[in-house]
Motif scaffolding. Structure first.
Motif, PDB file in Angstrom:
ATOM      1  N   ARG A  22     -17.791 -44.941  33.773  1.00 56.38           N
ATOM      2  CA  ARG A  22     -17.733 -45.628  32.482  1.00 56.38           C
ATOM      3  C   ARG A  22     -16.478 -46.479  32.346  1.00 56.38           C
ATOM      4  N   THR A  23     -16.656 -47.628  31.712  1.00 60.51           N
ATOM      5  CA  THR A  23     -15.545 -48.477  31.296  1.00 60.51           C
ATOM      6  C   THR A  23     -15.804 -48.803  29.836  1.00 60.51           C
ATOM      7  N   ARG A  24     -14.903 -48.373  28.968  1.00 61.80           N
ATOM      8  CA  ARG A  24     -15.116 -48.533  27.528  1.00 61.80           C
ATOM      9  C   ARG A  24     -14.130 -49.524  26.929  1.00 61.80           C
ATOM     10  N   ASN A  25     -14.605 -50.240  25.911  1.00 61.58           N
ATOM     11  CA  ASN A  25     -13.721 -50.992  25.029  1.00 61.58           C
ATOM     12  C   ASN A  25     -14.241 -50.781  23.614  1.00 61.58           C
ATOM     13  N   LYS A  26     -13.696 -51.473  22.647  1.00 62.40           N
ATOM     14  CA  LYS A  26     -14.045 -51.202  21.247  1.00 62.40           C
ATOM     15  C   LYS A  26     -15.507 -51.446  20.911  1.00 62.40           C
ATOM     16  N   LYS A  27     -16.115 -52.464  21.492  1.00 65.13           N
ATOM     17  CA  LYS A  27     -17.464 -52.854  21.084  1.00 65.13           C
ATOM     18  C   LYS A  27     -18.567 -52.456  22.064  1.00 65.13           C
ATOM     19  N   GLN A  28     -18.216 -52.165  23.316  1.00 67.13           N
ATOM     20  CA  GLN A  28     -19.253 -51.857  24.291  1.00 67.13           C
ATOM     21  C   GLN A  28     -18.735 -50.922  25.371  1.00 67.13           C
ATOM     22  N   THR A  29     -19.680 -50.325  26.073  1.00 70.05           N
ATOM     23  CA  THR A  29     -19.372 -49.442  27.187  1.00 70.05           C
ATOM     24  C   THR A  29     -20.176 -49.913  28.384  1.00 70.05           C
ATOM     25  N   GLU A  30     -19.500 -50.099  29.502  1.00 69.67           N
ATOM     26  CA  GLU A  30     -20.163 -50.459  30.751  1.00 69.67           C
ATOM     27  C   GLU A  30     -20.376 -49.162  31.528  1.00 69.67           C
ATOM     28  N   ILE A  31     -21.626 -48.883  31.846  1.00 74.83           N
ATOM     29  CA  ILE A  31     -21.993 -47.658  32.543  1.00 74.83           C
ATOM     30  C   ILE A  31     -22.532 -48.022  33.919  1.00 74.83           C
ATOM     31  N   ALA A  32     -21.949 -47.427  34.959  1.00 74.04           N
ATOM     32  CA  ALA A  32     -22.507 -47.547  36.304  1.00 74.04           C
ATOM     33  C   ALA A  32     -23.222 -46.235  36.605  1.00 74.04           C
ATOM     34  N   PHE A  33     -24.531 -46.302  36.754  1.00 78.12           N
ATOM     35  CA  PHE A  33     -25.339 -45.162  37.165  1.00 78.12           C
ATOM     36  C   PHE A  33     -25.337 -45.187  38.687  1.00 78.12           C
ATOM     37  N   ALA A  34     -24.932 -44.106  39.329  1.00 80.56           N
ATOM     38  CA  ALA A  34     -24.786 -44.120  40.787  1.00 80.56           C
ATOM     39  C   ALA A  34     -25.395 -42.870  41.417  1.00 80.56           C
ATOM     40  N   GLY A  52     -24.313 -35.523  35.616  1.00 84.11           N
ATOM     41  CA  GLY A  52     -23.162 -35.999  34.870  1.00 84.11           C
ATOM     42  C   GLY A  52     -23.478 -36.486  33.472  1.00 84.11           C
ATOM     43  N   ALA A  53     -24.714 -36.265  33.006  1.00 89.21           N
ATOM     44  CA  ALA A  53     -25.088 -36.690  31.652  1.00 89.21           C
ATOM     45  C   ALA A  53     -24.268 -35.929  30.620  1.00 89.21           C
ATOM     46  N   ASP A  54     -24.142 -36.505  29.443  1.00 83.24           N
ATOM     47  CA  ASP A  54     -23.396 -35.875  28.364  1.00 83.24           C
ATOM     48  C   ASP A  54     -24.159 -34.714  27.730  1.00 83.24           C
ATOM     49  N   GLY A  55     -25.411 -34.585  28.065  1.00 82.48           N
ATOM     50  CA  GLY A  55     -26.260 -33.519  27.551  1.00 82.48           C
ATOM     51  C   GLY A  55     -27.687 -33.771  27.981  1.00 82.48           C
ATOM     52  N   HIS A  56     -28.590 -32.904  27.566  1.00 87.01           N
ATOM     53  CA  HIS A  56     -30.023 -33.049  27.864  1.00 87.01           C
ATOM     54  C   HIS A  56     -30.804 -32.652  26.621  1.00 87.01           C
ATOM     55  N   ASP A  57     -31.942 -33.310  26.414  1.00 94.54           N
ATOM     56  CA  ASP A  57     -32.769 -32.994  25.253  1.00 94.54           C
ATOM     57  C   ASP A  57     -34.035 -32.241  25.642  1.00 94.54           C
ATOM     58  N   GLY A  58     -34.056 -31.677  26.843  1.00 92.61           N
ATOM     59  CA  GLY A  58     -35.233 -30.972  27.324  1.00 92.61           C
ATOM     60  C   GLY A  58     -36.099 -31.822  28.226  1.00 92.61           C
ATOM     61  N   ARG A  59     -35.925 -33.126  28.154  1.00 95.00           N
ATOM     62  CA  ARG A  59     -36.670 -34.049  29.016  1.00 95.00           C
ATOM     63  C   ARG A  59     -35.742 -35.066  29.665  1.00 95.00           C
ATOM     64  N   ASN A  60     -34.888 -35.664  28.876  1.00 97.70           N
ATOM     65  CA  ASN A  60     -34.009 -36.731  29.356  1.00 97.70           C
ATOM     66  C   ASN A  60     -32.555 -36.300  29.371  1.00 97.70           C
ATOM     67  N   GLY A  61     -31.772 -36.992  30.207  1.00100.35           N
ATOM     68  CA  GLY A  61     -30.334 -36.871  30.116  1.00100.35           C
ATOM     69  C   GLY A  61     -29.875 -37.693  28.923  1.00100.35           C
ATOM     70  N   LEU A  62     -28.778 -37.312  28.313  1.00103.06           N
ATOM     71  CA  LEU A  62     -28.238 -38.038  27.164  1.00103.06           C
ATOM     72  C   LEU A  62     -26.910 -38.659  27.541  1.00103.06           C
ATOM     73  N   LEU A  63     -26.706 -39.847  27.044  1.00 96.40           N
ATOM     74  CA  LEU A  63     -25.501 -40.613  27.317  1.00 96.40           C
ATOM     75  C   LEU A  63     -24.927 -41.078  26.000  1.00 96.40           C
ATOM     76  N   HIS A  64     -23.657 -40.803  25.772  1.00 99.92           N
ATOM     77  CA  HIS A  64     -22.965 -41.251  24.561  1.00 99.92           C
ATOM     78  C   HIS A  64     -22.000 -42.369  24.964  1.00 99.92           C
ATOM     79  N   THR A  65     -22.155 -43.530  24.349  1.00 97.69           N
ATOM     80  CA  THR A  65     -21.308 -44.671  24.736  1.00 97.69           C
ATOM     81  C   THR A  65     -20.075 -44.769  23.863  1.00 97.69           C
TER      82      THR A  65
END
Length: 91
Positions: A4-16, A78-91
């Motif tokens: 992750r690379t974060r700034n005030k308005k957006q987050t750049e996520i590299a899924f690897a 490395g997801a921030d959590g899971h909802d039972g089906r998907n990984g969750l990502l918080h930006t």
């Protein structure tokens, strides 16, 4: 893994993914791309890992999974959590 690379308005996520795992094409699928397979395909890096980078608005939550060849779904440890089906990502 998520990079992750974060700034005030957006987050750049590299899924690897590690080199060679899994074989074949993989794409990130989720509400970040209206669940369209192939919209964000991972491409090989010089070190053999594969990744795709997506820029998302800051302070949002997104559900996602990795879709491999043959319809195989891969969870992201490395997801921030899971909802039972998907990984969750918080930006």
């Amino acid at each position: 893994m998520l990079e992750r690379t974060r700034n005030k308005k957006q987050t750049e996520i590299a899924f690897a993914l590690p080199a060679g795992h899994p074989a074949g094409e993989v794409s990130v699928v989720g509400d970040l791309n209206d669940s369209r397979p192939g919209a964000h395909p991972m491409v090989e890096r010089p070190d053999g890992t594969r990744a795709v980078t997506v820029t998302l608005p800051a302070d949002q939550r997104h559900g996602f999974r990795n879709l491999a060849d043959g319809g195989h779904w891969l969870d992201e440890e490395g997801a921030d959590g899971h909802d039972g089906r998907n990984g969750l990502l918080h930006t």
